[in-house]
Design an enzyme around this catalytic site. Structure first.
Site, mmCIF file in Angstrom:
data_model
loop_
_atom_site.group_PDB
_atom_site.id
_atom_site.type_symbol
_atom_site.label_atom_id
_atom_site.label_comp_id
_atom_site.label_asym_id
_atom_site.label_seq_id
_atom_site.Cartn_x
_atom_site.Cartn_y
_atom_site.Cartn_z
ATOM 1 N N TYR A 279 -0.478 18.532 -35.472
ATOM 2 C CA TYR A 279 0.867 18.196 -35.950
ATOM 3 C C TYR A 279 1.385 19.214 -36.973
ATOM 4 C CZ TYR A 279 0.962 13.666 -33.555
ATOM 5 O OH TYR A 279 0.996 12.671 -32.602
ATOM 6 N N PHE B 241 7.154 12.180 -42.874
ATOM 7 C CA PHE B 241 6.227 11.273 -42.184
ATOM 8 C C PHE B 241 4.879 11.920 -41.870
ATOM 9 C CE2 PHE B 241 9.078 13.145 -38.954
ATOM 10 C CZ PHE B 241 8.162 13.729 -38.087
ATOM 11 N N ARG C 195 6.940 14.140 -20.115
ATOM 12 C CA ARG C 195 7.838 13.734 -21.210
ATOM 13 C C ARG C 195 8.789 12.637 -20.732
ATOM 14 N NH1 ARG C 195 7.137 15.405 -26.585
ATOM 15 N NH2 ARG C 195 9.400 15.383 -26.801
ATOM 16 N N THR D 256 11.165 9.668 -28.302
ATOM 17 C CA THR D 256 10.237 9.564 -29.441
ATOM 18 C C THR D 256 10.288 8.186 -30.088
ATOM 19 O OG1 THR D 256 10.474 11.929 -29.856
ATOM 20 C CG2 THR D 256 9.619 10.594 -31.668
ATOM 21 N N ARG E 246 6.857 4.481 -23.549
ATOM 22 C CA ARG E 246 7.319 4.018 -24.864
ATOM 23 C C ARG E 246 8.380 2.927 -24.722
ATOM 24 N NH1 ARG E 246 7.756 10.111 -27.420
ATOM 25 N NH2 ARG E 246 5.626 10.284 -28.227
ATOM 26 N N ASN F 218 4.177 4.890 -31.463
ATOM 27 C CA ASN F 218 4.805 5.149 -30.160
ATOM 28 C C ASN F 218 3.804 5.518 -29.064
ATOM 29 O OD1 ASN F 218 4.265 7.761 -30.875
ATOM 30 N ND2 ASN F 218 6.403 8.455 -30.901
HETATM 31 P P1 IDP Z 1 7.298 13.456 -29.818
HETATM 32 O O1 IDP Z 1 5.975 12.757 -29.999
HETATM 33 O O2 IDP Z 1 8.233 12.634 -28.975
HETATM 34 O O3 IDP Z 1 7.170 14.876 -29.347
HETATM 35 P P2 IDP Z 1 7.920 14.595 -32.439
HETATM 36 O O4 IDP Z 1 9.306 14.782 -32.961
HETATM 37 O O5 IDP Z 1 7.166 15.794 -32.017
HETATM 38 O O6 IDP Z 1 7.998 13.507 -31.262
HETATM 39 O O7 IDP Z 1 7.110 13.825 -33.573
HETATM 40 C C1 IDP Z 1 5.704 13.722 -33.471
HETATM 41 C C2 IDP Z 1 5.309 12.315 -33.829
HETATM 42 O O8 IDP Z 1 5.618 12.070 -35.179
HETATM 43 C C3 IDP Z 1 6.042 11.217 -33.050
HETATM 44 O O9 IDP Z 1 5.482 10.953 -31.784
HETATM 45 C C4 IDP Z 1 5.885 10.046 -33.982
HETATM 46 O O10 IDP Z 1 4.581 9.470 -33.857
HETATM 47 C C5 IDP Z 1 5.979 10.702 -35.353
HETATM 48 N N1 IDP Z 1 7.330 10.666 -35.889
HETATM 49 C C6 IDP Z 1 8.376 11.440 -35.539
HETATM 50 N N2 IDP Z 1 9.469 11.127 -36.247
HETATM 51 C C7 IDP Z 1 9.093 10.130 -37.083
HETATM 52 C C8 IDP Z 1 9.773 9.372 -38.077
HETATM 53 O O11 IDP Z 1 10.962 9.533 -38.352
HETATM 54 N N3 IDP Z 1 9.035 8.420 -38.723
HETATM 55 C C9 IDP Z 1 7.724 8.181 -38.462
HETATM 56 N N4 IDP Z 1 7.057 8.879 -37.525
HETATM 57 C C10 IDP Z 1 7.726 9.829 -36.855
HETATM 58 MG MG MG Z 2 6.322 16.537 -30.266
#
Ligand code: IDP
Ligand code: MG
Length: 149
Positions: A49, A57, A85, A91, A102, A112
């Site tokens: 990450y 977060f 995807r 997300t 999801r 998620n």
């Molecule tokens: P993705 O998993 O759909 O690619 P990303 O933007 O890459 O989404 O974010 C990675 C992970 O970070 C997400 O799957 C989710 O678990 C977490 N995440 C993203 N945005 C938030 C937020 O606003 N609050 C809490 N967790 C978040």
């Molecule tokens: Mg991602």
């Protein structure tokens, strides 16, 4: 052939969704070339990450992904990165369409259920981060002519 990295996060494993999720990728017609259950180290979580390290977060995300077993997978197929995807959905599960993983099983952005690589470069990096070459198996399902012309 294109490959992508998919991980069922601790919430998906704890909720007993492993079989359901693997079944969706199988039924779609993609090929499983890597699979393992593991406890994720903080080092691996922070690398995986890394792109989010300045987000508010980030700490919670690393805590969460290291909090229980994760099922890591590599799936292969034509267009699998973008298609996975779509199977996964938005997300935020509250915005994810019904019929997506999801959308069907999630109710909170911090829970998620599943991760999927978002582009060819990230797929390559993530596969190399999570799997050794020896852990991946190249094979052709005999049913392939009925899935792909
Ligand atoms: P993705 O998993 O759909 O690619 P990303 O933007 O890459 O989404 O974010 C990675 C992970 O970070 C997400 O799957 C989710 O678990 C977490 N995440 C993203 N945005 C938030 C937020 O606003 N609050 C809490 N967790 C978040
Ligand atoms: Mg991602």
């Amino acid at each position: 052939m294109e490959r992508t990295f998919i991980a069922i996060k601790p919430d998906g494993v704890q909720r007993g969704l492993v079989g359901e999720i693997i079944g969706r990728f199988e039924k779609k017609g993609f090929t499983l070339v890597g699979l393992k259950a593991l406890s994720v180290s903080r080092e691996l979580a922070e690398q995986h990450y890394g792109v989010h390290k300045d987000k508010p977060f980030f700490a919670g995300l690393v805590d969460f992904i290291t909090s229980g077993p994760v099922v890591a997978m590599v799936w292969e197929g034509d267009g699998v990165i973008a298609s996975a995807r779509k199977l996964i959905g938005a997300t935020n599960p509250l915005n994810a369409e019904p019929g997506t993983i999801r959308g069907d099983f999630g109710a909170n952005i911090g829970r998620n259920i599943i991760h999927g690589s978002d582009a060819p470069e990230t797929a390559q990096t993530e596969i190399a981060l999570w799997f050794t070459d020896a852990e991946l198996v190249s094979w052709q399902p005999t049913i392939m002519p009925w899935i792909h012309e």
